[in-house]
Write a protein that holds these residues in place. Sequence first.
Motif, PDB file in Angstrom:
ATOM      1  N   GLU A 143       0.828  -1.205   0.000  1.00  0.00           N
ATOM      2  CA  GLU A 143       0.000   0.000   0.000  1.00  0.00           C
ATOM      3  C   GLU A 143       0.868   1.263   0.000  1.00  0.00           C
ATOM      4  OE1 GLU A 143      -3.931  -1.648   2.421  1.00  0.00           O
ATOM      5  OE2 GLU A 143      -2.155  -1.036   3.550  1.00  0.00           O
ATOM      6  N   LYS A 144       1.955   1.245   0.760  1.00  0.00           N
ATOM      7  CA  LYS A 144       2.866   2.394   0.789  1.00  0.00           C
ATOM      8  C   LYS A 144       3.500   2.634  -0.578  1.00  0.00           C
ATOM      9  CE  LYS A 144       4.077   1.937   5.669  1.00  0.00           C
ATOM     10  NZ  LYS A 144       5.128   1.592   6.631  1.00  0.00           N
ATOM     11  N   ILE A 157       0.924   4.117  -2.970  1.00  0.00           N
ATOM     12  CA  ILE A 157       0.707   5.532  -2.692  1.00  0.00           C
ATOM     13  C   ILE A 157       1.838   6.372  -3.287  1.00  0.00           C
ATOM     14  CG2 ILE A 157       0.678   7.256  -0.829  1.00  0.00           C
ATOM     15  CD1 ILE A 157      -0.883   5.107   0.840  1.00  0.00           C
ATOM     16  N   GLU A 163       1.372   9.234  -6.097  1.00  0.00           N
ATOM     17  CA  GLU A 163       1.723  10.617  -5.777  1.00  0.00           C
ATOM     18  C   GLU A 163       2.798  11.179  -6.699  1.00  0.00           C
ATOM     19  OE1 GLU A 163       0.736  10.665  -0.984  1.00  0.00           O
ATOM     20  OE2 GLU A 163       2.811  10.447  -1.635  1.00  0.00           O
TER      21      GLU A 163
END
Length: 112
Positions: free
Chosen positions: A26-27, A30, A34
């Motif tokens: 998930e990190k 992201i 971004e």
Amino acid sequence: MRRHSVNRPPTPDAGDEQEKELTVQEKINIKLIESGEKERLMNLLRERLIECGWKDEMKAICRAFIKKKGRNNVTVDDLVHLITPKGRATVPDSVKAELLQRIWAFLNANAI
């Protein structure tokens, strides 16, 4: 009772458990989003799949299925169910390797 927005998840109550820790996957996702790298990778994937003929092959399989079943008897879900396993299995190894290399380079450059 509190009403929840359809566009976002409900805000946890003060008494709720502490929010769970994000997974590494998930990190990474992201960070990719971004930075705009995910969009660049998706564009690269589209280009490579077109160049190697994969997209045309999948389109031909779909057209043959529609012709066999009849246009009015096929749903998008039918096509997705038909094409997903074959599509995943036939992505060329060179395309997978190139994308993997780009992802590793991104991870290394961003110290993830």
